[in-house]
Design an enzyme around this catalytic site. Structure first.
Site, mmCIF file in Angstrom:
data_model
loop_
_atom_site.group_PDB
_atom_site.id
_atom_site.type_symbol
_atom_site.label_atom_id
_atom_site.label_comp_id
_atom_site.label_asym_id
_atom_site.label_seq_id
_atom_site.Cartn_x
_atom_site.Cartn_y
_atom_site.Cartn_z
ATOM 1 N N ARG A 9 15.890 2.809 1.691
ATOM 2 C CA ARG A 9 16.208 3.583 2.893
ATOM 3 C C ARG A 9 17.527 4.321 2.772
ATOM 4 O O ARG A 9 17.683 5.444 3.251
ATOM 5 C CB ARG A 9 16.239 2.662 4.127
ATOM 6 N N LYS A 44 2.821 1.918 2.769
ATOM 7 C CA LYS A 44 2.920 2.307 4.179
ATOM 8 C C LYS A 44 4.370 2.450 4.654
ATOM 9 O O LYS A 44 4.698 3.392 5.384
ATOM 10 C CB LYS A 44 2.160 1.312 5.069
ATOM 11 N N HIS A 86 13.977 -2.836 0.234
ATOM 12 C CA HIS A 86 13.725 -1.903 1.333
ATOM 13 C C HIS A 86 15.022 -1.249 1.807
ATOM 14 O O HIS A 86 15.060 -0.050 2.091
ATOM 15 C CB HIS A 86 13.046 -2.641 2.493
ATOM 16 N N SER A 103 0.809 -1.223 0.000
ATOM 17 C CA SER A 103 0.000 0.000 0.000
ATOM 18 C C SER A 103 0.839 1.268 0.000
ATOM 19 O O SER A 103 0.320 2.362 -0.207
ATOM 20 C CB SER A 103 -0.910 0.016 1.233
#
Length: 203
Positions: A85, A47, A81, A45
């Site tokens: 980051r 998030k 991920h 989504s």
């Protein structure tokens, strides 16, 4: 046709999420010590990408990771991920002891715990005493002196699972999300890449 962020950092999503809120521009939220923000949404989504934008001004944020790479697909997701980051993050691997990682934070720390859903599934599969572990996690979050963002999945809006373990997980996740929302100062629901503030404020 693959989406533009498939297999690579979703920088476009991150940038657009900074600008969206229920009343206009989100800007950059400045967290204060002891503040807890709870971010939830469905799978893929946006998030996590949204949660990471809350740390844009942090010099060395802490990332409490609950994921475990049991197969190549999960390893690839974790790597995406990490790439998104960037190198400024300090990662603490805590697939089961997220409470201990949170308890170790100080008032000068800023931390992202991603995510409570994998933490929960790890405990269910490990057959630990979930009630005690959840109580310890919630106590650590409530007493945390750091600025803390917790990410979790919303899993209660689909069909009823067809097996007992999946139904147990869905129930446990819903109950955990309720407790996390209660403990948080601010709750944000992310749907289709758009964050909506349900509790508190981000400006």
């Amino acid at each position: 046709m693959r989406p533009p962020c498939f297999g690579q950092p979703c920088f476009g999503i991150s940038q657009s999420l900074r600008r969206v809120t229920r009343g206009g521009s989100l800007g950059f939220h400045v967290m204060v010590s002891g503040e807890v923000i709870f971010v939830l949404g469905g799978a893929a989504s946006g998030k996590s990408a949204f949660a990471e934008t809350l740390f844009s001004d942090a010099q060395t944020p802490v990332y409490i990771a609950s994921a475990q790479a049991f197969d190549a697909e999960m390893r690839a997701k974790i790597d995406r991920h990490i790439a998104r980051r960037g190198s400024k993050w300090r990662t603490v691997e805590a697939p089961l002891d997220a409470a201990g990682a949170i308890e170790a934070l100080g008032s000068a720390d800023v931390c992202l715990f991603d995510c409570a859903t994998l933490w929960l599934s790890n405990h269910l599969l490990s057959e630990t005493y979930l009630a005690a572990e959840q109580a310890r996690l919630l106590a650590a979050i409530r007493s945390c002196p750091a600025r803390l963002v917790v990410v979790s999945n919303e899993v209660g809006m689909g069909v009823v699972p067809d097996n007992a373990l999946a139904r147990r997980f869905r129930e446990a996740q819903g109950r955990l999300n309720i407790e996390l929302a209660t403990a948080a100062d601010t709750v944000v629901h992310v749907v289709a890449g758009i964050p909506r503030v349900l509790k508190g404020a981000l400006a």
